[in-house]
Scaffold this motif. Structure first.
Motif, PDB file in Angstrom:
ATOM      1  N   TYR A 101       0.852  -1.189   0.000  1.00  0.00           N
ATOM      2  CA  TYR A 101       0.000   0.000   0.000  1.00  0.00           C
ATOM      3  C   TYR A 101       0.890   1.241   0.000  1.00  0.00           C
ATOM      4  O   TYR A 101       1.888   1.309   0.722  1.00  0.00           O
ATOM      5  CB  TYR A 101      -0.910  -0.002   1.224  1.00  0.00           C
ATOM      6  CG  TYR A 101      -1.607   1.323   1.478  1.00  0.00           C
ATOM      7  CD1 TYR A 101      -2.730   1.686   0.750  1.00  0.00           C
ATOM      8  CD2 TYR A 101      -1.112   2.218   2.431  1.00  0.00           C
ATOM      9  CE1 TYR A 101      -3.359   2.910   0.973  1.00  0.00           C
ATOM     10  CE2 TYR A 101      -1.731   3.425   2.667  1.00  0.00           C
ATOM     11  CZ  TYR A 101      -2.851   3.777   1.924  1.00  0.00           C
ATOM     12  OH  TYR A 101      -3.462   4.986   2.140  1.00  0.00           O
ATOM     13  N   THR A 102       0.552   2.243  -0.827  1.00  0.00           N
ATOM     14  CA  THR A 102       1.377   3.443  -0.907  1.00  0.00           C
ATOM     15  C   THR A 102       0.648   4.711  -0.466  1.00  0.00           C
ATOM     16  O   THR A 102       1.209   5.526   0.260  1.00  0.00           O
ATOM     17  CB  THR A 102       1.918   3.650  -2.334  1.00  0.00           C
ATOM     18  OG1 THR A 102       0.815   3.773  -3.252  1.00  0.00           O
ATOM     19  CG2 THR A 102       2.803   2.492  -2.747  1.00  0.00           C
ATOM     20  N   LYS A 103      -0.626   4.888  -0.894  1.00  0.00           N
ATOM     21  CA  LYS A 103      -1.326   6.123  -0.533  1.00  0.00           C
ATOM     22  C   LYS A 103      -2.807   6.000  -0.867  1.00  0.00           C
ATOM     23  O   LYS A 103      -3.255   5.019  -1.477  1.00  0.00           O
ATOM     24  CB  LYS A 103      -0.739   7.319  -1.282  1.00  0.00           C
ATOM     25  CG  LYS A 103      -0.843   7.209  -2.802  1.00  0.00           C
ATOM     26  CD  LYS A 103      -0.174   8.389  -3.494  1.00  0.00           C
ATOM     27  CE  LYS A 103      -0.225   8.235  -5.020  1.00  0.00           C
ATOM     28  NZ  LYS A 103       0.453   9.359  -5.709  1.00  0.00           N
ATOM     29  N   THR A 104      -3.551   7.033  -0.467  1.00  0.00           N
ATOM     30  CA  THR A 104      -4.969   7.150  -0.793  1.00  0.00           C
ATOM     31  C   THR A 104      -5.179   8.481  -1.502  1.00  0.00           C
ATOM     32  O   THR A 104      -4.635   9.501  -1.088  1.00  0.00           O
ATOM     33  CB  THR A 104      -5.838   7.100   0.470  1.00  0.00           C
ATOM     34  OG1 THR A 104      -5.706   5.807   1.079  1.00  0.00           O
ATOM     35  CG2 THR A 104      -7.305   7.336   0.135  1.00  0.00           C
ATOM     36  N   ILE A 105      -5.970   8.457  -2.590  1.00  0.00           N
ATOM     37  CA  ILE A 105      -6.280   9.699  -3.292  1.00  0.00           C
ATOM     38  C   ILE A 105      -7.794   9.910  -3.289  1.00  0.00           C
ATOM     39  O   ILE A 105      -8.565   8.959  -3.295  1.00  0.00           O
ATOM     40  CB  ILE A 105      -5.734   9.704  -4.742  1.00  0.00           C
ATOM     41  CG1 ILE A 105      -6.329   8.562  -5.556  1.00  0.00           C
ATOM     42  CG2 ILE A 105      -4.223   9.602  -4.745  1.00  0.00           C
ATOM     43  CD1 ILE A 105      -5.886   8.551  -7.020  1.00  0.00           C
ATOM     44  N   GLY A 106      -8.215  11.167  -3.245  1.00  0.00           N
ATOM     45  CA  GLY A 106      -9.625  11.495  -3.211  1.00  0.00           C
ATOM     46  C   GLY A 106     -10.205  11.397  -1.814  1.00  0.00           C
ATOM     47  O   GLY A 106      -9.543  10.953  -0.865  1.00  0.00           O
ATOM     48  N   ARG A 107     -11.462  11.810  -1.712  1.00  0.00           N
ATOM     49  CA  ARG A 107     -12.181  11.722  -0.438  1.00  0.00           C
ATOM     50  C   ARG A 107     -13.683  11.748  -0.721  1.00  0.00           C
ATOM     51  O   ARG A 107     -14.109  12.028  -1.849  1.00  0.00           O
ATOM     52  CB  ARG A 107     -11.803  12.878   0.479  1.00  0.00           C
ATOM     53  CG  ARG A 107     -12.133  14.253  -0.091  1.00  0.00           C
ATOM     54  CD  ARG A 107     -11.678  15.357   0.830  1.00  0.00           C
ATOM     55  NE  ARG A 107     -12.015  16.668   0.289  1.00  0.00           N
ATOM     56  CZ  ARG A 107     -11.709  17.810   0.894  1.00  0.00           C
ATOM     57  NH1 ARG A 107     -11.075  17.800   2.065  1.00  0.00           N
ATOM     58  NH2 ARG A 107     -12.045  18.959   0.343  1.00  0.00           N
ATOM     59  N   THR A 108     -14.462  11.479   0.306  1.00  0.00           N
ATOM     60  CA  THR A 108     -15.917  11.473   0.144  1.00  0.00           C
ATOM     61  C   THR A 108     -16.436  12.895  -0.083  1.00  0.00           C
ATOM     62  O   THR A 108     -16.004  13.837   0.575  1.00  0.00           O
ATOM     63  CB  THR A 108     -16.587  10.879   1.389  1.00  0.00           C
ATOM     64  OG1 THR A 108     -16.127   9.542   1.570  1.00  0.00           O
ATOM     65  CG2 THR A 108     -18.096  10.856   1.214  1.00  0.00           C
ATOM     66  N   GLY A 109     -17.356  13.035  -1.036  1.00  0.00           N
ATOM     67  CA  GLY A 109     -17.950  14.342  -1.281  1.00  0.00           C
ATOM     68  C   GLY A 109     -18.520  14.464  -2.673  1.00  0.00           C
ATOM     69  O   GLY A 109     -18.565  13.485  -3.443  1.00  0.00           O
ATOM     70  N   GLN A 110     -18.934  15.664  -3.013  1.00  0.00           N
ATOM     71  CA  GLN A 110     -19.548  15.921  -4.316  1.00  0.00           C
ATOM     72  C   GLN A 110     -18.774  16.934  -5.147  1.00  0.00           C
ATOM     73  O   GLN A 110     -19.188  17.272  -6.242  1.00  0.00           O
ATOM     74  CB  GLN A 110     -20.985  16.437  -4.112  1.00  0.00           C
ATOM     75  CG  GLN A 110     -21.897  15.419  -3.438  1.00  0.00           C
ATOM     76  CD  GLN A 110     -23.287  15.976  -3.167  1.00  0.00           C
ATOM     77  OE1 GLN A 110     -23.447  17.032  -2.544  1.00  0.00           O
ATOM     78  NE2 GLN A 110     -24.311  15.275  -3.634  1.00  0.00           N
ATOM     79  N   GLY A 111     -17.670  17.407  -4.623  1.00  0.00           N
ATOM     80  CA  GLY A 111     -16.868  18.390  -5.339  1.00  0.00           C
ATOM     81  C   GLY A 111     -15.850  17.728  -6.253  1.00  0.00           C
ATOM     82  O   GLY A 111     -15.831  16.501  -6.426  1.00  0.00           O
ATOM     83  N   PRO A 112     -14.951  18.541  -6.831  1.00  0.00           N
ATOM     84  CA  PRO A 112     -13.887  17.991  -7.686  1.00  0.00           C
ATOM     85  C   PRO A 112     -12.972  17.054  -6.899  1.00  0.00           C
ATOM     86  O   PRO A 112     -12.588  17.350  -5.759  1.00  0.00           O
ATOM     87  CB  PRO A 112     -13.137  19.241  -8.153  1.00  0.00           C
ATOM     88  CG  PRO A 112     -14.112  20.356  -8.016  1.00  0.00           C
ATOM     89  CD  PRO A 112     -14.946  20.019  -6.816  1.00  0.00           C
ATOM     90  N   ALA A 113     -12.654  15.900  -7.513  1.00  0.00           N
ATOM     91  CA  ALA A 113     -11.792  14.882  -6.888  1.00  0.00           C
ATOM     92  C   ALA A 113     -12.393  14.326  -5.608  1.00  0.00           C
ATOM     93  O   ALA A 113     -11.676  13.795  -4.763  1.00  0.00           O
ATOM     94  CB  ALA A 113     -10.389  15.427  -6.641  1.00  0.00           C
ATOM     95  N   GLU A 114     -13.715  14.455  -5.452  1.00  0.00           N
ATOM     96  CA  GLU A 114     -14.435  13.835  -4.350  1.00  0.00           C
ATOM     97  C   GLU A 114     -15.427  12.827  -4.932  1.00  0.00           C
ATOM     98  O   GLU A 114     -15.948  13.020  -6.037  1.00  0.00           O
ATOM     99  CB  GLU A 114     -15.163  14.886  -3.513  1.00  0.00           C
ATOM    100  CG  GLU A 114     -14.229  15.858  -2.819  1.00  0.00           C
ATOM    101  CD  GLU A 114     -14.974  16.922  -2.026  1.00  0.00           C
ATOM    102  OE1 GLU A 114     -14.339  17.586  -1.195  1.00  0.00           O
ATOM    103  OE2 GLU A 114     -16.198  17.101  -2.259  1.00  0.00           O
ATOM    104  N   PHE A 115     -15.683  11.748  -4.191  1.00  0.00           N
ATOM    105  CA  PHE A 115     -16.457  10.645  -4.752  1.00  0.00           C
ATOM    106  C   PHE A 115     -17.552  10.181  -3.789  1.00  0.00           C
ATOM    107  O   PHE A 115     -17.409  10.265  -2.567  1.00  0.00           O
ATOM    108  CB  PHE A 115     -15.537   9.456  -5.053  1.00  0.00           C
ATOM    109  CG  PHE A 115     -14.320   9.809  -5.864  1.00  0.00           C
ATOM    110  CD1 PHE A 115     -14.404  10.017  -7.229  1.00  0.00           C
ATOM    111  CD2 PHE A 115     -13.078   9.947  -5.259  1.00  0.00           C
ATOM    112  CE1 PHE A 115     -13.292  10.345  -7.973  1.00  0.00           C
ATOM    113  CE2 PHE A 115     -11.946  10.270  -5.993  1.00  0.00           C
ATOM    114  CZ  PHE A 115     -12.053  10.469  -7.352  1.00  0.00           C
TER     115      PHE A 115
END
Length: 382
Positions: A101-115
């Motif tokens: 495992y190296t990293k996590t990208i993005g996060r919870t949400g509705q904006g740019p780069a959020e999912f």
């Protein structure tokens, strides 16, 4: 009286056949400069006799004729340290030693780069990551560090709109989207960004909640028709070829399949989620291999979701119910499993040419990144 030519012009009218042949040969060798240099060279040689002329002629010929081994000596040799890499069809796959495992990208949400409930993933030639952001009814594009690039679509049923898109696939400059809630496949050119539905007038090829999609090396499109328990193949012109499967548990039947991938040999692999198994077929739809059953041991599954290939044709399968990813050979031999304590519900998966594995986490609303360690990579660091 001597018969030797007394001027350059006289050379053209000489009765000496050896001189005439040599003059013609020098005309060819000197190209655009033949009108002067060829005659000047011959004038010098004629004072030395016909024997020296013949020696000179043979020397020129030896410079032009290639060596017996077919190598032109006038060309520089290939550098001895140049690595001419054969295709994967000719190379044997290196063993996989592990995955980190190296990293996590993005996060919870509705904006740019959020999912919200990210699902299917695909990488383009620039290593940009396309994400089926199902909960936000769109497709997002981010770079390998998670920075937002662009997005496609919004909620709706018109062309270019989505209802819970489950998967994405790329073919050069064309993006394909499994628009699951709208029971269709949509595609667009990445330049004009205009979407069109994959429409067929043949009723046997109508979709019911398609969840997976992939594109073969020749441009053929393969789609998982989940609630019809089958997979379909289309030509690169999107003409239907055939449909394969029905509800059941045999080698040619499925129970809510979820994903499909095609390798460089045109072998088709299908994730039969309801039967906790993986099934492979040749380019004509004939069964090849079948493996998997319910459980948590290596080679067993609990609700497998997605499948991806790396550059060596290893198969990576998200085993969502067991919160892990398993790696297999194309024949179904289990290699290893990997995960991370932060991985809650693995779904989509994509593997880069450099061995980076991207896994969408539906519950966490982000993308986990792992690194595959091949034996050849480990040897380079020693």
């Amino acid at each position: 009286m001597s018969n030797k030519p007394r001027s350059l012009l006289d050379l053209e009218y000489s009765d000496n056949k050896v001189q005439l042949v040599l003059l013609w040969f020098l005309d060819v060798c000197f190209l655009g400069y033949s009108s002067y240099y060829a005659k000047w060279t011959l004038k010098k040689l004629t004072h030395c006799g016909s024997t020296l002329i013949l020696v000179f002629l043979l020397g020129l010929v030896s410079c032009v004729v290639p060596e017996p081994n077919g190598i032109d000596s006038s060309r520089p040799p290939i550098a001895p340290n140049l690595d001419i890499v054969p295709s994967n069809r000719e190379r044997s796959a290196p063993p996989i030693l592990g995955v980190q495992y190296t990293k996590t990208i993005g996060r919870t949400g509705q904006g740019p780069a959020e999912f919200l409930m990210p699902m299917g993933l695909a990488l383009d030639a620039y290593q940009q990551l396309y994400v089926a952001d199902a909960g936000n009814n769109r497709v997002q594009v981010v770079d390998t560090n998670g920075f937002f690039i662009t997005e496609y679509g919004s909620y709706g049923w018109r062309e270019g709109e989505f209802d819970f898109p489950n998967d994405v696939a790329l073919n050069l400059d064309t993006l394909f989207v499994a628009d699951t809630g709208n029971d269709r496949i949509q595609y667009c050119n990445l330049v004009n960004r205009i979407f069109y539905p994959l429409i067929t007038t043949l009723k046997p090829y109508e979709f019911d909640s398609p969840e997976g999609i992939d594109v073969g090396k020749n441009g053929d499109v393969y789609a998982i028709d989940t609630h019809n328990h089958r997979w379909l193949q289309f030509t690169r012109n999107l003409t239907p070829v055939f449909a394969m499967g029905s509800f059941g548990s045999s080698r040619e039947q499925f129970w809510n399949p979820t994903d499909i991938v095609v390798n460089s040999h045109n072998t088709v692999f299908v994730v039969d989620s309801g039967n906790n198994s993986i099934k492979s077929y040749d380019f004509s739809g004939n069964p090849i291999h079948f493996w998997g059953e319910g459980g948590n041991a290596l080679g067993q599954f609990r609700n497998p979701k997605r499948i991806a290939l790396d550059s060596w044709n290893y198969l990576y399968i998200t085993d969502s119910g067991n919160r892990r990813i398993q790696i297999f050979t194309p024949e179904g031999k289990a290699i290893l499993e990997f995960s991370d304590k932060s991985l809650l519900n693995p779904c989509g998966i994509a593997v880069s040419t450099k061995g980076n594995v991207y896994v969408s986490d539906m519950d966490a609303g982000d993308i986990k990144v792992f690194r595959v360690i091949y034996k050849k990579d480990a040897e380079k660091t020693e």
